[in-house]
Design a protein around this motif. Structure first.
Motif, PDB file in Angstrom:
ATOM      1  N   LYS A 173       0.905  -1.029   0.188  1.00 53.25           N
ATOM      2  CA  LYS A 173       0.086   0.057   0.071  1.00 53.25           C
ATOM      3  C   LYS A 173       0.918   1.413   0.103  1.00 53.25           C
ATOM      4  CE  LYS A 173      -0.525   0.024   5.066  1.00 53.25           C
ATOM      5  NZ  LYS A 173      -1.601   0.011   6.064  1.00 53.25           N
ATOM      6  N   GLU A 174       0.491   2.088  -0.665  1.00 49.89           N
ATOM      7  CA  GLU A 174       0.805   3.616  -1.084  1.00 49.89           C
ATOM      8  C   GLU A 174       0.864   4.439   0.402  1.00 49.89           C
ATOM      9  OE1 GLU A 174      -0.257   5.412  -4.389  1.00 49.89           O
ATOM     10  OE2 GLU A 174       1.131   6.969  -4.386  1.00 49.89           O
ATOM     11  N   VAL A 175       2.035   4.925   1.033  1.00 52.06           N
ATOM     12  CA  VAL A 175       1.613   5.769   2.278  1.00 52.06           C
ATOM     13  C   VAL A 175       2.207   7.097   1.954  1.00 52.06           C
ATOM     14  CG1 VAL A 175       1.797   3.595   3.551  1.00 52.06           C
ATOM     15  CG2 VAL A 175       3.901   4.675   3.392  1.00 52.06           C
ATOM     16  N   ALA A 176       3.055   7.359   1.183  1.00 47.98           N
ATOM     17  CA  ALA A 176       3.389   8.759   1.117  1.00 47.98           C
ATOM     18  C   ALA A 176       4.064   8.935  -0.459  1.00 47.98           C
ATOM     19  CB  ALA A 176       4.744   9.114   2.024  1.00 47.98           C
ATOM     20  N   THR A 177       3.656  10.354  -0.666  1.00 49.91           N
ATOM     21  CA  THR A 177       4.225  10.631  -2.088  1.00 49.91           C
ATOM     22  C   THR A 177       5.422  11.529  -2.166  1.00 49.91           C
ATOM     23  OG1 THR A 177       2.288  10.823  -3.028  1.00 49.91           O
ATOM     24  CG2 THR A 177       3.872  12.047  -4.244  1.00 49.91           C
ATOM     25  N   VAL A 178       6.601  11.060  -2.621  1.00 54.71           N
ATOM     26  CA  VAL A 178       8.044  11.575  -2.632  1.00 54.71           C
ATOM     27  C   VAL A 178       7.890  12.887  -3.775  1.00 54.71           C
ATOM     28  CG1 VAL A 178      10.516  11.382  -2.999  1.00 54.71           C
ATOM     29  CG2 VAL A 178       8.998   9.748  -1.674  1.00 54.71           C
ATOM     30  N   PHE A 179       7.500  12.523  -4.824  1.00 52.38           N
ATOM     31  CA  PHE A 179       7.728  13.312  -5.873  1.00 52.38           C
ATOM     32  C   PHE A 179       6.643  13.088  -7.051  1.00 52.38           C
ATOM     33  CE2 PHE A 179      10.430  13.961  -9.906  1.00 52.38           C
ATOM     34  CZ  PHE A 179      10.972  15.109  -9.764  1.00 52.38           C
TER      35      PHE A 179
END
Ligand code: PRT
Ligand code: ZN
Length: 214
Positions: A173-179
């Motif tokens: 699961k995706e937890v944080a967007t870096v870029f």
């Protein structure tokens, strides 16, 4: 090749190629593409196309082997390159995101402290985490990153996400967007005035194509 031609590097085959070629064709530039052809000179615009791996494009533009290039901002930003971003092209949109196994709870970025993260983008990932006060261990791999947690290679991953389907099918699961990324046109930092004039003409045509799409 005429020295009056501007040289542009585009991806030979992959997620950037179709939209790149479509854009130049919509700009009214005629050229041959496809098959095993690695170079193509336009019959009606002073431009030569080089068809390359996307990873090689920023370096070729920095060195002046190509004057221009089309590449994902993610590939450009992972390494320090002295090139100018001259246009955001609006296609191949995606994001670089941190993900963990779906069954694990997520609180905040501090959770990554001291953890190992598998990624093809160790610089962007570690810079983002350090900016948030987190030091993690980068485990650089060049592909199939999503498999890493399930085979015990790393505790989390940081990879390109578009629909999220690949994360889902690998139990992540995706937890944080870096870029946030998209395709951009880059230019060599020291173009001659002749080449700059051709670039200006090209950018003018791209603007018209983009205005027509809005
Ligand atoms: O052969 P070459 O080296 O030239 O190509 P490549 O295989 O390195 O790159 P390619 O063609 O896969 O991607 C080129 C660029 O497209 C990337 O650098 C990004 O800027 C952009 N882009 C847009 C993507 C995606 N969307 C994308 N979804 N790059 C990769 N993916 C991967 C993602 O990592 C995941 O594994 O595609 C998979 C499916 O994504 P989901 O989220 O839709 O399931
Ligand atoms: Zn590549």
């Amino acid at each position: 090749m005429s020295t009056n031609n501007i040289r542009i590097a585009v991806q030979k085959s992959g997620r950037l190629s179709d939209d790149s070629l479509k854009l130049f064709k919509e700009c009214g530039i005629k050229f041959e593409s496809g098959g095993s052809k690695l170079r193509s000179i336009s019959s009606n615009f002073p431009i030569e196309f080089l068809f390359l791996r996307d990873d090689d494009i920023p370096g070729y533009v920095e060195d002046g082997v190509a004057d221009l290039g089309v590449v994902g901002l993610n590939v450009l930003m992972e390494h320090t390159r002295k090139v100018d971003v001259v246009k955001e092209l609006g296609f191949s949109k995606c994001r670089l995101s941190l993900a963990i196994p779906r069954g694990e709870n997520y609180t905040d970025l501090k959770q990554f402290e001291g953890k190992s993260i598998a990624t093809s983008y160790p610089n962007l990932t570690s810079q983002f985490l350090l900016k948030n006060g987190v030091k993690a261990e980068m485990h650089e791999i060049s592909g199939s990153v999503e498999i890493a947690p399930s085979i015990g290679l790393a505790e989390g991953i940081c990879d390109i996400v578009s629909t999220g389907g690949t994360l889902l099918s690998n139990g992540l699961k995706e937890v944080a967007t870096v870029f946030q990324s998209q395709a951009v046109m880059i230019a060599n930092a020291t173009l001659s005035s002749e080449k700059q004039a051709i670039l200006d003409k090209l950018l003018f045509r791209i603007d018209s194509v983009q205005r027509g799409q809005n």
